[in-house]
Enzyme design. Sequence first.
Site, short mmCIF file in Angstrom:
data_model
loop_
_atom_site.label_atom_id
_atom_site.label_comp_id
_atom_site.label_asym_id
_atom_site.label_seq_id
_atom_site.Cartn_x
_atom_site.Cartn_y
_atom_site.Cartn_z
N CYS A 94 15.62 -32.81 -7.99
CA CYS A 94 16.91 -33.28 -7.45
C CYS A 94 17.99 -33.22 -8.53
O CYS A 94 19.12 -32.82 -8.27
CB CYS A 94 16.77 -34.69 -6.91
SG CYS A 94 18.23 -35.23 -6.00
N CYS B 204 3.14 -42.89 -4.50
CA CYS B 204 3.70 -42.12 -5.62
C CYS B 204 2.75 -42.12 -6.80
O CYS B 204 2.23 -43.16 -7.20
CB CYS B 204 5.05 -42.72 -6.03
SG CYS B 204 5.77 -41.88 -7.47
N ASN C 129 0.84 -1.19 0.00
CA ASN C 129 0.00 0.00 0.00
C ASN C 129 0.87 1.24 0.00
O ASN C 129 2.02 1.21 0.45
CB ASN C 129 -0.91 0.01 1.23
CG ASN C 129 -0.19 0.51 2.46
OD1 ASN C 129 -0.20 1.70 2.75
ND2 ASN C 129 0.48 -0.41 3.18
N CYS D 290 22.15 -38.93 -1.64
CA CYS D 290 21.16 -38.10 -0.94
C CYS D 290 21.83 -37.42 0.25
O CYS D 290 22.38 -38.07 1.13
CB CYS D 290 19.98 -38.95 -0.47
SG CYS D 290 18.75 -37.99 0.42
N CYS E 159 6.22 3.14 9.18
CA CYS E 159 5.66 3.37 7.85
C CYS E 159 6.78 3.68 6.84
O CYS E 159 7.51 4.66 7.00
CB CYS E 159 4.66 4.52 7.89
SG CYS E 159 3.95 4.86 6.28
N CYS F 34 10.08 -34.80 -8.12
CA CYS F 34 11.22 -35.01 -7.22
C CYS F 34 12.47 -35.32 -8.02
O CYS F 34 13.56 -34.83 -7.71
CB CYS F 34 10.93 -36.13 -6.22
SG CYS F 34 10.56 -37.73 -6.99
N CYS G 171 13.09 -32.79 -2.43
CA CYS G 171 12.11 -33.70 -3.05
C CYS G 171 10.82 -33.75 -2.26
O CYS G 171 9.72 -33.74 -2.81
CB CYS G 171 12.70 -35.09 -3.23
SG CYS G 171 13.34 -35.80 -1.71
N CYS H 297 18.48 -33.01 1.88
CA CYS H 297 18.20 -31.56 1.80
C CYS H 297 16.73 -31.24 1.92
O CYS H 297 16.35 -30.09 2.09
CB CYS H 297 18.77 -30.99 0.51
SG CYS H 297 17.86 -31.43 -0.98
N CYS I 297 4.63 -38.19 -10.90
CA CYS I 297 4.81 -36.88 -11.55
C CYS I 297 6.29 -36.61 -11.84
O CYS I 297 6.61 -35.79 -12.68
CB CYS I 297 4.23 -35.76 -10.70
SG CYS I 297 5.12 -35.45 -9.17
#
Lengths: 446, 470
Positions: free
Chosen positions: B351, B341, B73, B375, B134, B347, B381, B378, B344
């Site tokens: 990765c 799973c 704003n 691995c 502000c 992951c 995934c 982290c 898709c």
Amino acid sequence: MAEYPTPTTEQEFAANFAQIKPLMSNTEALYESSRCLFCFDAPCIKACPSGIDIPQFIRQINTGNATGAAKTIYEANYFGNACGKVCPTEVLCEGACVYNLNEQKPIEIGRLQSHATRKVIDSGHKLFGPGPANGRKVAVIGAGPAGISAACELRALGYEVDVFEAREQPSGLTLYGVAPYKITNAETLAEMDYLEQQFGYRVHYNRRINSREELQALEEAYDAIFLGIGLGATNALLLPGEERQNCVGAVEFIEQLRMAHQHVAVGKKVIVLGGGNTAMDAASESSRLGAEDVILAYRRGKDEMGAYEFEYDLAKSVGVKGLFNVAPVEIVGNGKVEGVKFIRTATRDGQVQIVPGSEFVEPCDMVIKATGQAKQTGFLHLIPGLQLDGKGRIVADARTGQTSNPKYFASGDALNGGAEVVNAAAEAKQTARGMHAFLTENGLSS
Amino acid sequence: MPDLSINFAGIKSPNPFWLASAPPTNSGYQVMKAFDAGWGGAVWKTLGVPVVNVSSRYGGVNYRDKRLVGFNNIELISDRPLADNLREIEEVKKFFPNNAVIASLMVQSRQEWHDIVRDVTNAGADGIELNFGCPHGMCERGMGSAVGQEPEVLKTIVEWVMEVARIPVIVKLTPNISDITEPARAARAGGADAISLINTIQSIVGVDLDKFAPYPIVDGKGTNGGYCGPAVKPIALNMVKNCAQDPDVRLPISGIGGIENWRDAVEHILLGASSVQVCTAAMHFGFGIIREMTAGLEQYMTEKGFNTIYDFVGKALPNVKHWEDLNLKYQVKAHINEDKCIGCQLCYTACEDGAHQAIGLQEGTRTPVIIEDNCVGCNLCSLVCPVEQCITMERRDDGTEHRTWKERTKANDIPVTFNDDRAGGLHHWVPEPAAALGKERHKTLPGKARALGSPQEVIAPKASDVLSAS
């Protein structure tokens, strides 16, 4: 009382045949495109016969780039808008969406696809143009999904293209054979205009090629000929009484419906013979035209129908009733159809067997035969050396679409025996490249 | 039944949810409506010498189909005459004696501060909040964040206020500073009773691609605004924590920043806030969100066995450490629950491209597989996975060892040269650079060509001619 009132005006027809995949608004497209996960090596792409990069175009819609989305679609499939509406997405891209495995609604890929393509069609924004002229000419027989797709791709490759079409209008079954609630005539033709304006092929309408002399003339005038002739009329059942008035073929019925809309009369009680997708369409359409009873009669069991499940569900949703394990033996009546005499059947070891003594007559005043389309073998035999398989399909190289007569290439229903618009569009695009490879390899290259 | 009431530096409130000083507290009408809906307190829209505002005041950040994940704003403090505001404060307090009304103030001279503090006290305000935050407009005139960014000035003004204040004084801090604890300490040094944070963050929320101007656009031009909304919560939480942990601050904290539900509020409280302030969510969804906030907080407290808010104020603070105090021996590795799973492969690509090439693909299934040796734990995934509890991070050390960077430093066991063999990633396998080539290229091909492979594969001869087709 019929499921639908008999339509008498264009408005009433449009209401009865309301689009099952209506155009998405911008807001709806934003929300739906937001859901896409952007899968790696996405299953939807693999499930699409034309291999459209679906996550890419959905992402483009989501970022306010509908024009880019349309380009992604059209680069893979010239019937992008039509396919978004008429494809059996439930068993193709949307059926492959990973959300199905998570018991979530799959992305409405078809409607998103039509959303993006409609935008560019409506705006007239050109995405493509013909390639630099290479001095060679190709004749395309048939202005259906295969023929038009081949024409577009060949123009992009620099060929001069003449399309010879037997009917008055382009796009083949997309216009003449698809159920009206899947796509409207106006929408189909808008995409055809859009393509023709961009690529500039010539379509010769009302030019049915059906003699050796005409073919010979084409062979002499053109470097190669593309066959996108599709299939022919509905197969005859060879049943007594088949010639009676109001016993019609589904393909012919649907064509009439697409052209004349509410002016097509349908019986009060209609029996549709067949268990394929065309049978489902004809049954749905009869109901939407105001038939009081529509019976779908199939000689095997419900689960053995060739139609997609969602197509049967759609038919059922408009009041169509199934009558299974019955084989027609006679179309009864006196001049006009008054019923179908069936005999009950049973399936044993995969074989349909009749049950002796089980004949009965199911009264009706219209019969629609949805029992498959004949191959256009009469015409194909006019082409010297053209090999057909045992089912009357053209034999061609899987990659290049080249037939056993090297001057002829083929795609679409005449080659695959009858599949979806998307299959024809995808095959033809590839075949056009095959033609190009052949013509350049043959020393015709400029 | 847990007790949601608070006593914040002497300001009593039936629950810890206050409306922040902003447009929702611009008038007695709005504040009464909010109290009627269930809000515990309200910090009145900042009072001072009335301003003149521009038209076109707000800009939003949408994420995909989600509206206002960020909000900014360029509106200034109250543009209504002080007398009107004072009269309405008095009226609100008459109707709602048990709810907290805190007057936010911003003026310049010592005399003005004295006058306005007396005025709002006489009007019945339960407390005062000094707007030193502000970050637009007012700071150009030497007020707002211009004060908050100068600890000495801040302290002086707090001292002026404390000379006459008879009700609790909260100092509202600006996040537009590198170390939030400096002005917090200055507030304490000046004698303030509490602090509130964060005010909005200086921002440009977007640029109009056609008009080439920042949002919100005022006659073709724009200016930086103050950023708030859900997107700022992480920044606010960190600053609340910093102040809560600083031994020299030791003041009650009113948490502000990205709070729109009970969870956000609990997070602020766990990091040291003992009241919370809300603005953007109320501007987006209206005062009705308070029902979910109080219900959720009550449910949480019941389940945890907390009787009062103070049972969990700052409860997460002992677990917020410096990086050097974290256990380097702790080891988690990703685990894919194959049953869940959906294939898709987000992951995998995350990765591959964004982490440590520790996820592979397998023939015959879309379910990726974790390459345990690579691995590093982290979490990436598990963060991108769209399925609940499909990728979990499983602990792999036996929990017996504990060694921090600080301990390793003391023990002279840290890498100190560029090629030190104590480097954490010394033996971590990474693919050869050239192995990357060709992995993404085919995706630039259109349509079926992509599915089939390169154009050379689609068409055997003269592929180069075909490439130019589209």
